[in-house]
Motif scaffolding. Structure first.
Motif, mmCIF file in Angstrom:
data_model
loop_
_atom_site.group_PDB
_atom_site.id
_atom_site.type_symbol
_atom_site.label_atom_id
_atom_site.label_comp_id
_atom_site.label_asym_id
_atom_site.label_seq_id
_atom_site.Cartn_x
_atom_site.Cartn_y
_atom_site.Cartn_z
ATOM 1 N N SER A 131 0.813 -1.224 0.000
ATOM 2 C CA SER A 131 0.000 0.000 0.000
ATOM 3 C C SER A 131 0.845 1.272 0.000
ATOM 4 O O SER A 131 0.396 2.312 -0.466
ATOM 5 C CB SER A 131 -0.972 0.005 1.176
ATOM 6 O OG SER A 131 -0.281 -0.029 2.394
ATOM 7 N N LYS A 132 2.094 1.191 0.476
ATOM 8 C CA LYS A 132 2.951 2.384 0.475
ATOM 9 C C LYS A 132 3.245 2.862 -0.943
ATOM 10 O O LYS A 132 3.633 4.010 -1.142
ATOM 11 C CB LYS A 132 4.242 2.134 1.248
ATOM 12 C CG LYS A 132 5.162 1.095 0.629
ATOM 13 C CD LYS A 132 6.374 0.864 1.508
ATOM 14 C CE LYS A 132 7.314 -0.158 0.919
ATOM 15 N NZ LYS A 132 8.483 -0.360 1.769
ATOM 16 N N ALA A 133 3.000 2.015 -1.940
ATOM 17 C CA ALA A 133 3.198 2.419 -3.343
ATOM 18 C C ALA A 133 2.169 3.455 -3.776
ATOM 19 O O ALA A 133 2.368 4.148 -4.774
ATOM 20 C CB ALA A 133 3.138 1.207 -4.269
ATOM 21 N N GLN A 134 1.090 3.604 -3.021
ATOM 22 C CA GLN A 134 0.068 4.597 -3.367
ATOM 23 C C GLN A 134 0.576 6.026 -3.195
ATOM 24 O O GLN A 134 0.073 6.940 -3.838
ATOM 25 C CB GLN A 134 -1.181 4.391 -2.502
ATOM 26 C CG GLN A 134 -1.883 3.083 -2.806
ATOM 27 C CD GLN A 134 -3.004 2.801 -1.830
ATOM 28 O OE1 GLN A 134 -2.836 2.868 -0.622
ATOM 29 N NE2 GLN A 134 -4.169 2.491 -2.378
ATOM 30 N N THR A 135 1.589 6.192 -2.343
ATOM 31 C CA THR A 135 2.110 7.536 -2.084
ATOM 32 C C THR A 135 3.606 7.658 -2.355
ATOM 33 O O THR A 135 4.195 8.692 -2.074
ATOM 34 C CB THR A 135 1.839 7.937 -0.621
ATOM 35 O OG1 THR A 135 2.429 6.963 0.246
ATOM 36 C CG2 THR A 135 0.347 8.037 -0.346
ATOM 37 N N GLY A 136 4.205 6.622 -2.871
ATOM 38 C CA GLY A 136 5.641 6.648 -3.144
ATOM 39 C C GLY A 136 6.028 5.390 -3.893
ATOM 40 O O GLY A 136 5.289 4.926 -4.740
ATOM 41 N N ASP A 137 7.177 4.850 -3.553
ATOM 42 C CA ASP A 137 7.630 3.614 -4.183
ATOM 43 C C ASP A 137 7.244 2.427 -3.322
ATOM 44 O O ASP A 137 7.194 2.508 -2.100
ATOM 45 C CB ASP A 137 9.157 3.611 -4.334
ATOM 46 C CG ASP A 137 9.638 4.611 -5.367
ATOM 47 O OD1 ASP A 137 8.819 5.076 -6.176
ATOM 48 O OD2 ASP A 137 10.847 4.919 -5.365
ATOM 49 N N GLY A 138 7.009 1.311 -3.980
ATOM 50 C CA GLY A 138 6.718 0.060 -3.296
ATOM 51 C C GLY A 138 6.886 -1.075 -4.280
ATOM 52 O O GLY A 138 7.259 -0.870 -5.441
#
Length: 128
Positions: A102-109
């Motif tokens: 889910s951190k890919a929604q606001t950055g890299d993941g």
């Protein structure tokens, strides 16, 4: 050694090195930076894609309780997002995201794609 024995042993050797009768992919290398939850989710999706049925809803992951508990907890908490109904497919030309951190929604993941590989992604790669 008799000629027939040599042929049988040669055939077994070829199957062991090149694969016979199975269309399953080779084991995917998962980047060490990917979360343990995504790594376990990958294993669950592989099993669902090749052995069971695709994960079509949140209820389906309960079938894997006791085997993939870290993945189940992460999916239920929202740490890992799953695109329900997608599965790993062999020889796919444009693989789409199946699950992602889910951190890919606001950055890299990292994400699992339909080719079975784990890719680094950004929010632009997440299906809307």
């Amino acid at each position: 050694m008799k000629p027939i024995s040599f042929l049988v042993l040669s055939f077994i050797g070829m199957c062991a090195t090149s694969g016979c009768g199975s269309s399953k992919q080779a084991v995917t290398q998962i980047p060490p930076e990917a979360s343990p939850a995504l790594t376990e989710t990958h294993a669950m999706i592989v099993q669902a894609s090749y052995g069971d049925a695709p994960l079509n809803s949140l209820n389906d992951i309960d079938n894997y309780a006791g085997q993939f508990d870290t993945a189940i907890k992460a999916i239920k908490s929202g740490e890992i997002k799953v695109i329900w109904g997608k599965q790993i497919l062999d020889n796919i030309e444009s693989p789409q995201v199946i699950a992602y951190e889910s951190k890919a929604q606001t950055g890299d993941g990292y994400a699992i794609k339909q080719d079975g590989k784990v890719h680094k992604i950004t929010s632009a790669d997440i299906p809307k």
